[in-house]
Design an enzyme around this catalytic site. Structure first.
Site, mmCIF file in Angstrom:
data_model
loop_
_atom_site.group_PDB
_atom_site.id
_atom_site.type_symbol
_atom_site.label_atom_id
_atom_site.label_comp_id
_atom_site.label_asym_id
_atom_site.label_seq_id
_atom_site.Cartn_x
_atom_site.Cartn_y
_atom_site.Cartn_z
ATOM 1 N N LYS A 126 -30.289 22.265 21.264
ATOM 2 C CA LYS A 126 -30.282 21.073 20.672
ATOM 3 C C LYS A 126 -28.870 20.414 20.653
ATOM 4 C CE LYS A 126 -30.832 18.196 16.162
ATOM 5 N NZ LYS A 126 -31.459 18.122 15.000
ATOM 6 N N ASP A 181 -25.647 13.463 13.864
ATOM 7 C CA ASP A 181 -27.006 12.564 13.148
ATOM 8 C C ASP A 181 -26.890 11.835 12.092
ATOM 9 O OD1 ASP A 181 -29.599 12.449 12.551
ATOM 10 O OD2 ASP A 181 -30.061 14.522 12.313
ATOM 11 N N LYS A 200 -29.409 8.803 6.754
ATOM 12 C CA LYS A 200 -29.222 9.837 5.735
ATOM 13 C C LYS A 200 -28.321 9.193 4.577
ATOM 14 C CE LYS A 200 -29.345 13.832 8.952
ATOM 15 N NZ LYS A 200 -30.442 14.724 8.301
ATOM 16 N N ASP A 226 -24.715 19.159 14.199
ATOM 17 C CA ASP A 226 -26.081 19.085 14.919
ATOM 18 C C ASP A 226 -26.267 19.440 16.523
ATOM 19 O OD1 ASP A 226 -28.585 18.849 14.105
ATOM 20 O OD2 ASP A 226 -28.925 16.625 14.314
ATOM 21 N N ASP A 270 -34.964 10.408 11.666
ATOM 22 C CA ASP A 270 -34.339 11.353 11.451
ATOM 23 C C ASP A 270 -34.891 12.786 11.854
ATOM 24 O OD1 ASP A 270 -32.014 12.808 10.489
ATOM 25 O OD2 ASP A 270 -32.653 12.644 8.168
ATOM 26 N N GLU A 276 -35.258 13.499 15.057
ATOM 27 C CA GLU A 276 -34.665 13.345 16.163
ATOM 28 C C GLU A 276 -34.830 14.578 17.248
ATOM 29 O OE1 GLU A 276 -32.626 13.816 14.009
ATOM 30 O OE2 GLU A 276 -31.172 15.103 14.977
ATOM 31 N N ARG A 288 -36.685 17.024 17.738
ATOM 32 C CA ARG A 288 -37.823 17.489 18.307
ATOM 33 C C ARG A 288 -37.940 16.393 19.454
ATOM 34 N NH1 ARG A 288 -40.982 17.010 12.820
ATOM 35 N NH2 ARG A 288 -39.149 17.477 12.101
#
Ligand code: BES
Ligand code: MN
Ligand code: ZN
Length: 479
Positions: free
Chosen positions: A247, A252, A259, A271, A330, A332, A334
């Site tokens: 990833k 993020d 968030k 992230d 959020d 994101e 996947r």
């Protein structure tokens, strides 16, 4: 970076760490009777395991090997002890240390040197006075009859790769955009000897990687999709690569499902830690010339709530043609991993492992102590991975992967949704990914151990480089 190398004998007057059992005589190291009595008293009366004798011209450190029930516990105890020893070395401004394997304990000696080098990591790029703040320690020499030069060089390589991975994680997004991340991959590929191809936004559009493009909509920075390939002539799996997917969310914010600040966004530069583990592993195996064919895939973007950002309710068509009802911006990770996992199918891989800081639920489940794991690989492969996890102490905690959880990501209007129920969040994320695979696969959710807010012995505050040592060990032992 701390250099680790093999040496044949101890020189006079140099600082030493003696790795030994508690019944050592300490006679052969030029110590006075008073000094030997001091060491023995620390061991026997005070039950110390690490003893520091400051002889002014050098440190003479004794590190006892405290044998635990399992070998991997003994080695981890030594890695941890090295963190204390590192403090003494730094305070005394020692530049070169010699680690002496007095009892022929190969793995224990490697573990101690590894912990010491990892404890010496610093991220000083943005400090004006970085030269003043730099730790004194520059090199670790190992004197050992039980270890050959190759084993020690492999340790040197894997520690270096772990530190590079840490640095990538520690870099903020105002430097490390998706474009910059792929440039770092290219630099590392050149240095270590693996191939790197980077798809730009145009190419990603042409390929219809809908998940990656959707997450990128809210950003003014373009996405990248990087393919790293290491295929040496002597590879044991010449035809079927092992694929590592990382990833690469360089930041993020949560997108429009923003968030809350303060706190939950603070560490979100981490992230892309999955991608840092992937490139770190390729770097290490290429430098060590392991005979194994490995491909790394990294979809990269930041996740921002910009003007055209994807919003809850959107239906996205993914790279493999499946549709996703997006219900939380959020979730994101996947979305971008799904495209990469589907892309991996074209290589007919032997095994695919993805690494991702995917869910807060993984942190809630086991904290920072290990990696939340799940997947469809056979039991033998799972056990090998767990063995490597124990050996390097990046342990795997396998979650159930029952069919029940598939129900939780069903959508009324699309093939699936990107959100599960209130519970089992790391598993429903894994179940989402499982819709994009047709090969043996493991998913490693590293949200817990990827980035620490407080130092844990040799795992320092900030990026830990988790995954590199694990995958290197696995690929080395199972090529
Ligand atoms: N990057 C986060 C997960 C994360 C959390 C990483 C803590 C490191 C530390 C991920 O993209 C995320 O936001 N996940 C959501 C998913 C949810 C909306 C289904 C989460 O876990 O809250
Ligand atoms: Mn997120
Ligand atoms: Zn994320």
């Amino acid at each position: 970076m701390t250099n680790i190398s093999k040496k044949s004998a101890i020189n006079n007057n140099e600082s030493v760490v003696l790795l030994c059992g508690k019944n050592n005589s300490f006679n052969n190291y030029g110590l006075s009777k008073v000094e030997i009595d001091f060491i023995k008293n620390e061991i026997n009366a005070k039950e110390k395991k690490s003893i520091c004798l400051n002889q002014l011209h050098r440190l003479f450190i004794v590190q006892l090997i405290d044998v635990k029930k399992e070998k991997y516990q003994t080695t981890e105890t030594l890695r941890k002890a090295s963190s204390t020893v590192h403090g003494w070395i730094t305070d005394a401004k020692v530049e070169n240390i010699t680690v002496v394997d007095a009892d022929g304990k190969a793995l224990e000696t490697l573990a101690f040197a590894e912990g010491l080098a990892l404890s010496n990591y610093q991220f000083l790029k943005y400090k004006k006075d970085r030269d003043k703040e730099r730790n004194s320690l520059k090199s670790i020499a190992i004197v050992s009859k039980s270890l050959n030069a190759k084993q020690i060089e492999e340790l040197n390589i894997v520690v270096e790769a772990t530190c590079i991975s840490r640095t990538l994680v520690n870099e903020p997004v105002n430097f490390l955009t998706a474009t910059q991340l792929s440039k770092e991959f290219q630099k590392m590929g050149k240095e270590a000897g693996f191939n790197v191809e980077v798809f730009n936004k145009e190419k990603i559009k042409a390929l219809k990687m809908g998940g990656l493009l959707a997450v990128n909509l809210g950003s003014i920075e373009p996405p990248t999709f990087s393919i790293m390939e290491y295929n040496p002539k002597n590879a044991k799996n010449k035809k079927q690569p092992i694929i590592l997917v990382g990833k690469g969310v360089v930041y993020d914010t949560g997108g429009v499902s923003l968030k809350p600040t303060p706190n939950s966004m603070d560490m979100m530069k981490c992230d892309m830690a999955g991608s840092a583990a992937v490139v770190g592993t390729l770097y290490a195996i290429a430098k060590a010339k392991l005979p194994v064919y490995v491909i790394g895939l990294v979809p990269a973007t930041d996740n921002r709530p910009g003007e055209n950002a994807y919003v809850p309710g959107d239906v996205i068509t993914m790279y493999n043609g499946m549709t996703v009802e997006m219900l939380n911006a959020d979730a994101e990770g996947r979305m971008i991993l799904a495209d990469a996992l589907a892309y991996a199918q074209k290589y007919n891989p032997k095994l695919v492992i993805d690494l991702a800081t995917l869910t807060g639920a993984a942190v809630a489940a086991i904290g920072t102590s290990g990696i939340v794991a799940m997947g469809t690989a056979d039991e033998r492969t799972k056990n090998k991975l767990k063995q490597s996890g124990n050996a390097v102490f990046e342990r795997l905690a396998e979650m159930p992967f029952w069919d029940d959880y598939d129900e939780l990501i069903k959508s009324d209007i699309a093939d699936m949704k990107n959100l599960g129920g209130p519970y089992a969040g790391s598993i429903t994320a894994g179940k989402f990914l499982a819709r994009y695979i047709n090969y043996p696969w493991m998913h490693f959710d590293i949200a817990g151990p990827a980035f620490l807010t407080t130092k844990d012995n040799y795992r320092l505050k900030g990026g830990t480089g988790v995954g590199v040592r694990l995958l290197f060990d696995f690929l080395k032992n199972n090529a």
